[in-house]
Design an enzyme around this catalytic site. Sequence first.
Site, PDB file in Angstrom:
ATOM      1  N   GLU A  47       0.847  -1.243  -0.032  1.00 43.52           N
ATOM      2  CA  GLU A  47      -0.207   0.059   0.179  1.00 43.52           C
ATOM      3  C   GLU A  47       0.836   1.186  -0.018  1.00 43.52           C
ATOM      4  OE1 GLU A  47      -3.371  -0.162   2.420  1.00 43.52           O
ATOM      5  OE2 GLU A  47      -3.886   1.813   2.293  1.00 43.52           O
ATOM      6  N   ARG A  48       0.532   2.187  -0.813  1.00 51.10           N
ATOM      7  CA  ARG A  48       1.422   3.289  -1.288  1.00 51.10           C
ATOM      8  C   ARG A  48       2.922   2.994  -1.325  1.00 51.10           C
ATOM      9  NH1 ARG A  48      -3.070   5.741  -2.098  1.00 51.10           N
ATOM     10  NH2 ARG A  48      -4.682   5.813  -0.652  1.00 51.10           N
ATOM     11  N   LYS A 167      -3.678  -0.293  14.113  1.00 50.93           N
ATOM     12  CA  LYS A 167      -4.556   0.983  13.513  1.00 50.93           C
ATOM     13  C   LYS A 167      -5.786   0.625  13.917  1.00 50.93           C
ATOM     14  CE  LYS A 167      -5.917   2.804   9.085  1.00 50.93           C
ATOM     15  NZ  LYS A 167      -5.676   2.950   8.058  1.00 50.93           N
ATOM     16  N   GLU A 171     -10.381   4.319   9.345  1.00 46.01           N
ATOM     17  CA  GLU A 171     -10.455   4.018   7.945  1.00 46.01           C
ATOM     18  C   GLU A 171     -10.777   2.506   7.704  1.00 46.01           C
ATOM     19  OE1 GLU A 171      -6.805   4.955   6.237  1.00 46.01           O
ATOM     20  OE2 GLU A 171      -7.447   7.148   5.814  1.00 46.01           O
ATOM     21  N   ARG A 204      -1.645   3.630  16.990  1.00 49.68           N
ATOM     22  CA  ARG A 204      -1.527   4.670  16.084  1.00 49.68           C
ATOM     23  C   ARG A 204      -2.715   5.755  16.463  1.00 49.68           C
ATOM     24  NH1 ARG A 204      -2.353   3.863  10.694  1.00 49.68           N
ATOM     25  NH2 ARG A 204      -0.722   5.363   9.749  1.00 49.68           N
ATOM     26  N   ARG A 216     -11.405  17.555  10.289  1.00 51.94           N
ATOM     27  CA  ARG A 216     -10.580  16.491  10.203  1.00 51.94           C
ATOM     28  C   ARG A 216      -9.198  16.757  11.100  1.00 51.94           C
ATOM     29  NH1 ARG A 216      -8.350  12.431   5.473  1.00 51.94           N
ATOM     30  NH2 ARG A 216      -6.538  11.630   6.603  1.00 51.94           N
ATOM     31  N   LYS A 240       1.056  10.721  13.236  1.00 55.37           N
ATOM     32  CA  LYS A 240       1.838  11.390  12.152  1.00 55.37           C
ATOM     33  C   LYS A 240       2.333  12.858  12.426  1.00 55.37           C
ATOM     34  CE  LYS A 240      -0.935   8.505   9.147  1.00 55.37           C
ATOM     35  NZ  LYS A 240      -1.700   8.417   8.007  1.00 55.37           N
ATOM     36  N   ASP A 245      -2.494  14.461   6.815  1.00 52.91           N
ATOM     37  CA  ASP A 245      -2.193  12.970   6.449  1.00 52.91           C
ATOM     38  C   ASP A 245      -0.875  13.100   5.476  1.00 52.91           C
ATOM     39  OD1 ASP A 245      -1.944  10.327   5.946  1.00 52.91           O
ATOM     40  OD2 ASP A 245      -3.870  10.396   4.413  1.00 52.91           O
ATOM     41  N   GLU A 273       3.683   9.261  -0.750  1.00 51.47           N
ATOM     42  CA  GLU A 273       2.399   8.974  -1.117  1.00 51.47           C
ATOM     43  C   GLU A 273       1.581  10.288  -1.883  1.00 51.47           C
ATOM     44  OE1 GLU A 273      -0.247   7.856   2.073  1.00 51.47           O
ATOM     45  OE2 GLU A 273      -2.167   8.189   0.865  1.00 51.47           O
ATOM     46  N   HIS A 401      -4.019  18.706   0.438  1.00 47.91           N
ATOM     47  CA  HIS A 401      -4.998  17.766  -0.200  1.00 47.91           C
ATOM     48  C   HIS A 401      -5.662  18.004  -1.406  1.00 47.91           C
ATOM     49  CE1 HIS A 401      -6.400  13.620   0.634  1.00 47.91           C
ATOM     50  NE2 HIS A 401      -6.114  13.537   2.023  1.00 47.91           N
ATOM     51  N   TRP A 423     -12.333  13.456   2.271  1.00 52.62           N
ATOM     52  CA  TRP A 423     -11.626  13.054   1.267  1.00 52.62           C
ATOM     53  C   TRP A 423     -11.552  13.578   0.075  1.00 52.62           C
ATOM     54  CZ3 TRP A 423     -13.377   6.999   1.956  1.00 52.62           C
ATOM     55  CH2 TRP A 423     -12.647   6.256   3.359  1.00 52.62           C
TER      56      TRP A 423
HETATM   57  C1  GCV Z   1      -2.347   2.278   5.361  1.00 54.91           C
HETATM   58  C2  GCV Z   1      -3.519   7.346   4.432  1.00 54.91           C
HETATM   59  C3  GCV Z   1      -3.347   6.416   3.369  1.00 54.91           C
HETATM   60  C4  GCV Z   1      -3.571   5.042   3.717  1.00 54.91           C
HETATM   61  C5  GCV Z   1      -2.861   4.694   4.725  1.00 54.91           C
HETATM   62  C6  GCV Z   1      -3.524   5.470   5.923  1.00 54.91           C
HETATM   63  C7  GCV Z   1      -2.849   5.177   7.239  1.00 54.91           C
HETATM   64  O1  GCV Z   1      -5.091   7.552   4.469  1.00 54.91           O
HETATM   65  O2  GCV Z   1      -3.865   6.885   1.926  1.00 54.91           O
HETATM   66  O3  GCV Z   1      -3.215   4.129   2.497  1.00 54.91           O
HETATM   67  O4  GCV Z   1      -3.453   3.448   4.915  1.00 54.91           O
HETATM   68  O5  GCV Z   1      -3.257   6.917   5.733  1.00 54.91           O
HETATM   69  O6  GCV Z   1      -1.950   5.861   7.538  1.00 54.91           O
HETATM   70  O7  GCV Z   1      -3.570   4.477   7.856  1.00 54.91           O
END
Ligand code: GCV
Length: 576
Positions: A47-48, A167, A171, A204, A216, A240, A245, A273, A401, A423
């Site tokens: 992913e990413r 996590k 999401e 997280r 957000r 983060k 994000d 990303e 974004h 989003w």
């Molecule tokens: C792993 C963002 C990314 C997702 C990622 C998420 C996260 O939303 O687009 O790909 O998922 O962050 O950090 O959990």
Amino acid sequence: MGALYGAFHFLRLLQTLQPIDKLDVSQKPRLQLRLLDHWDNLDGSIERGYAGRSLWDWKALPENVDSRLRDYARANASIGINGSTLNNVNANAQILTAEYLRRVAAIADVFRPYGVKVYLSARFSAPIELGGLKTADPLDAEVAAWWKQKADEIYKLIPDFGGFLVKANSEGQPGPRTYHRTHADGANMLAAAVAPHKGVVIWRAFVYDMKPGYDRAGAAYENLQPFDGKFAPNVLLQVKNGPIDFQPREPFHPLFGGMSRTQVIPELQITQEYLGFSNHLVFLAQMWREFLDSDTYASGPGSTVTKVVDGSLYHQRLTGMAGVANTGTDRNWTGHHFLQGNWYAFGRLTWNPDLSSRQIADEWIAMTLTHDPKATETIARMMLESHEAVVDYMTPLGLHHLFWGGHHYGPAPWWNTEPRDDWNPVYYHRADAEGIGFDRTATGSNTVNQYHWPVRGQFSNLSTCPDRFLLWFHHVPWDYRVRSGRTLWDEMTLHYQHGVAWVRATRKDWDALSDKIDPDRHAAVAKKLTIQERDAIWWKDACLTYFQTFSERSLPAGVEKPAKTLAEYQAKSLQW
Ligand code: GCV
């Protein structure tokens, strides 16, 4: 491990041509947990990830261990990294089955001599999926017993297993709130399972629930700050760097100044990303320096993020920093030769979060590309200027974004079709006939309140808010005069143009180095820079064409006219 780190330090001195005649070096890492997080799925995709497939070949393991895993561990040890979370935080419970744990153990065996511990992302609902339980409620005795037994099983195979990364309730991932329990309930239950083995739980803070009128940027703080002081001693909260994000630029996350009784560790994103994938040259040490140097004022002036993180402010027992890895099976590891420099920079900053970007760049250039002083000067300048330039052509002045939905490559500020408001780029830039930007002050969402004074005051006040965060905190009229004396509109257009000009100039500078860099790598980087130039123009033209429909102002002198219509930019899909 000290001998190994010492050896790598010695090699660095040699490779960077430092004197070695009177060596008397004493160092220790400033952070304890120096972690790479891999968002690798069990099917080999990442992913990413933009540098090939996952390095972990689950089908071949445990019998066949790719020799590259040893190279990976050694590379990490050489820059101080001592932990690696193997699987995606969007976790598949299968990784916790006996079959997979044997494979994980084989990887741990390869990493061990290099001091790299293995961690796993744990899916909170695993007791249901693997254990056949009816619930994953963290306060249910059977659930707690299941995790305890699972931890025992893991530690039998991997005695130095690092712990779980989670996590939760984010999401679509399950978590304690699914059962009306708190984040602390969830984290502490898992922490109790690994505590007898000296393991940790890394929880997280990337949690954001959509609710009417919500911002957000304030969500993680609202969700997690109330639990300050409530986490078990072996829990770390992974936050983060910024409140949204991993945007090209964000102000520091307010949780760094808001959790004095919690072991907070930053999560940085090394993989790009939102920064042009592995196509754009961006030296992230600059961005991370800005973040680490930010003053939270949590305990008065000088309460920098670095001091929150390294334990000097709050004296927490455990410290650390995690980076979402940019590695994969590509022969050059990171898809773009220069982006190895970000892996390197991340490791060096976990070892010493005070290192300057220039020092890190110089080390990396000397160890990777050249010792030629003039070439070094050019390359260091390219690297050090790159982050600001990318922010200029993507999201200047605090915009954020503006990315194409889903894949996040390229501009789509008009995007408004995602199922959740937050989003969609239009949710963030809020452009209208009057101006542009997200009002996070008292007249808007007021999430600026999550910062301490005087940061709060500085960000809240339009005249003291730094240009780089202007549209992050304020909805600003198009004709507002910014620090340069120009109108906001003119300033914005010139930032976009500057970003494009920078890539053009950088291509020329790089071309001029053809006799200083080996031909293969020179050509590969040159090719990436042509993509970066194309994309920078695409960003400038698409964003300005779109924002112009609101500002209804013309482009000032020096800003090149977009070649296409808005409809054409809107029709354009992914190019990489
Ligand atoms: C792993 C963002 C990314 C997702 C990622 C998420 C996260 O939303 O687009 O790909 O998922 O962050 O950090 O959990």
